[in-house]
Design a protein around this motif. Structure first.
Motif, PDB file in Angstrom:
ATOM      1  N   THR A  10      15.164  65.533  12.976  1.00 44.66           N
ATOM      2  CA  THR A  10      15.955  64.416  13.407  1.00 44.66           C
ATOM      3  C   THR A  10      15.950  63.551  11.968  1.00 44.66           C
ATOM      4  O   THR A  10      15.319  63.853  11.068  1.00 44.66           O
TER       5      THR A  10
ATOM      6  N   ALA B  98      16.217  62.265  20.363  1.00 48.44           N
ATOM      7  CA  ALA B  98      15.117  63.315  20.666  1.00 48.44           C
ATOM      8  C   ALA B  98      13.578  62.581  20.525  1.00 48.44           C
ATOM      9  O   ALA B  98      13.485  61.953  19.652  1.00 48.44           O
TER      10      ALA B  98
ATOM     11  N   GLN C 164       3.074  69.460  25.781  1.00 48.46           N
ATOM     12  CA  GLN C 164       3.866  68.277  25.256  1.00 48.46           C
ATOM     13  C   GLN C 164       5.031  68.193  26.508  1.00 48.46           C
ATOM     14  O   GLN C 164       5.352  68.946  27.183  1.00 48.46           O
TER      15      GLN C 164
ATOM     16  N   HIS D 166       5.786  73.749  19.534  1.00 45.06           N
ATOM     17  CA  HIS D 166       6.264  72.430  20.260  1.00 45.06           C
ATOM     18  C   HIS D 166       7.323  72.927  21.185  1.00 45.06           C
ATOM     19  O   HIS D 166       7.784  74.005  21.644  1.00 45.06           O
TER      20      HIS D 166
HETATM   21  N1  DAH Z   1       8.097  68.312  17.968  1.00 41.94           N
HETATM   22  C1  DAH Z   1       7.406  67.417  17.235  1.00 41.94           C
HETATM   23  C2  DAH Z   1       5.753  67.727  17.276  1.00 41.94           C
HETATM   24  O1  DAH Z   1       5.402  68.907  18.025  1.00 41.94           O
HETATM   25  C3  DAH Z   1       7.588  66.148  18.044  1.00 41.94           C
HETATM   26  C4  DAH Z   1       8.765  65.624  18.022  1.00 41.94           C
HETATM   27  C5  DAH Z   1       8.903  64.658  16.979  1.00 41.94           C
HETATM   28  C6  DAH Z   1       9.822  65.946  18.790  1.00 41.94           C
HETATM   29  C7  DAH Z   1      10.251  64.211  16.897  1.00 41.94           C
HETATM   30  C8  DAH Z   1      10.787  65.332  18.619  1.00 41.94           C
HETATM   31  C9  DAH Z   1      11.102  64.652  17.549  1.00 41.94           C
HETATM   32  O2  DAH Z   1      11.939  65.688  19.418  1.00 41.94           O
HETATM   33  O3  DAH Z   1      12.253  63.802  17.494  1.00 41.94           O
HETATM   34  O4  DAH Z   1       4.963  67.165  16.531  1.00 41.94           O
END
Ligand code: DAH
Length: 360
Positions: A259, A312, A215, A176
């Motif tokens: 989070t 975030a 992303q 991610h």
């Molecule tokens: N990293 C998560 C994913 O790849 C997506 C994500 C969710 C990013 C919540 C964030 C967050 O910054 O607060 O599924």
């Protein structure tokens, strides 16, 4: 009756002399028009005695036919002459090199990335980037993802092999864009407002998943940032991105290790005749994950969580492109043959696009 031979000779001479179509037509009207000389004579036939008519009729018919044929022949000759004249003055140089034909197109993922960056720039967010090959610290630990978390399983994550005898934890292809949060805060401190677009990797392959996809991460940290700010900027983004006046977002309680609280965000939409409409209807579609950055994540990035807080979020760029441009299969994005792009309105590179606008 006037002398038909004289009349005949006169008209044939006039026809031969007619220099253009208009002159020719004038001759025709004078001879064969409704009040033309020959027409009037033919009308006289009705008043003649049967003997006189039998004699004059065939001669008049023959005269009319001869004039008609002469006009047609002259008209064809004039057209030929006009063509000859054009051929003499107009010409093409077939040895000139052809103009190049633009075949390339902006890839929808590139275009959407630039649309996204432009919108967040208006909201005061700058762009940050991080490496695609990450340490497990940045990709997992610093984001409060515990060692036993399912995302770490080899099934989901691509691990890079270490040299034999090197037992440090292996690098990963980042799963991610969230690790950019940590890297950015470490390098630049807070307050900050960034988005971080880029490639991410997971072991997955079906209609809506490819092993490499895109992303972007959003991060805003300051002393007084709340979820209300998150909601507002996301609404602003969706309005601008989907080009609709009104959008409605639904925040669903969720869980992400990085989070607290966490929310998944859905957008109101409708499916009519296989067409997706954003901002109206009875359906909800998930478009992102988000939340208030966990104090442990701030601490891992060297930020004092007693003073600073913020939100975030993470959003799939390919998914945004599919939704906005109605592309049903994610795998089509990364096939080698991209001619299908034209079908979805992505024109050749010489068509002005946002891309051209930004690079200009
Ligand atoms: N990293 C998560 C994913 O790849 C997506 C994500 C969710 C990013 C919540 C964030 C967050 O910054 O607060 O599924």
């Amino acid at each position: 009756m006037p002398d038909l031979d004289t009349i005949r000779a006169r008209y044939l001479a006039e026809i031969a002399e007619a220099a253009d179509e208009a002159a020719l037509e004038a001759v025709r009207v004078r001879a064969l028009g409704r009040k033309g000389e020959v027409s009037l004579m033919m009308r006289e036939l009705g008043r003649m005695s049967p003997e006189a008519r039998r004699e004059a009729g065939p001669r008049l018919n023959a005269l009319r036919d001869e004039i008609t044929a002469a006009i047609a022949a002259r008209r064809a000759a004039l057209a030929d002459a006009a063509l000859e004249a054009r051929l003499r003055t107009e010409w093409l140089d077939v040895t000139l090199p052809a103009r190049p034909m633009a075949r390339g197109t902006i890839h929808p993922v590139s275009q959407v990335t630039e649309e996204v960056v432009a919108i967040w720039a208006d909201l005061g967010f700058s762009v940050a980037e991080g490496p695609q090959i990450e340490t497990d610290w940045y990709n997992f630990d610093a984001l409060n993802i515990p060692p036993e978390h399912p995302a770490r399983q080899e099934m989901d994550t691509f691990y890079l092999r270490r040299a034999a005898g090197d037992d440090r934890p292996p690098h990963v292809l980042r799963t991610h864009t969230s690790p950019v949060q940590i890297r950015y805060m470490e390098a630049h401190g807070v307050p900050c407002r960034i988005i971080a677009p880029g490639r991410v990797y997971r072991c997955d392959y079906d209609q809506t998943h490819t092993p490499m996809f895109h992303q972007y991460e959003g991060l805003a940290i300051d002393r007084d940032i709340s979820m209300a700010h998150l909601k507002w900027v996301l609404e602003e983004f969706c309005r601008a991105f989907f080009e609709v006046e009104e959008v409605e977002l639904r925040f669903r309680a969720s869980h992400f290790p990085f989070t607290e609280p966490s929310a998944e965000v859905d957008i109101r939409c409708s499916w009519k005749d296989g067409q997706l409409r954003i901002g109206e209807g009875e359906d909800w579609m998930e478009i992102l994950g988000s939340g208030m950055v966990h104090p442990k994540v701030l601490a891992a990035a060297g930020v004092d969580a007693e003073i600073y807080q913020g939100f975030a979020f993470g959003m799939g760029i390919d998914r945004l492109a599919m939704l906005k441009y109605g592309i049903p299969d994610l795998r089509a994005f990364f096939d080698s043959d991209l001619r299908w792009l034209r079908h979805y309105g992505f024109g050749p590179l010489d068509v002005p696009t946002l891309h051209a606008g930004l690079s200009a």
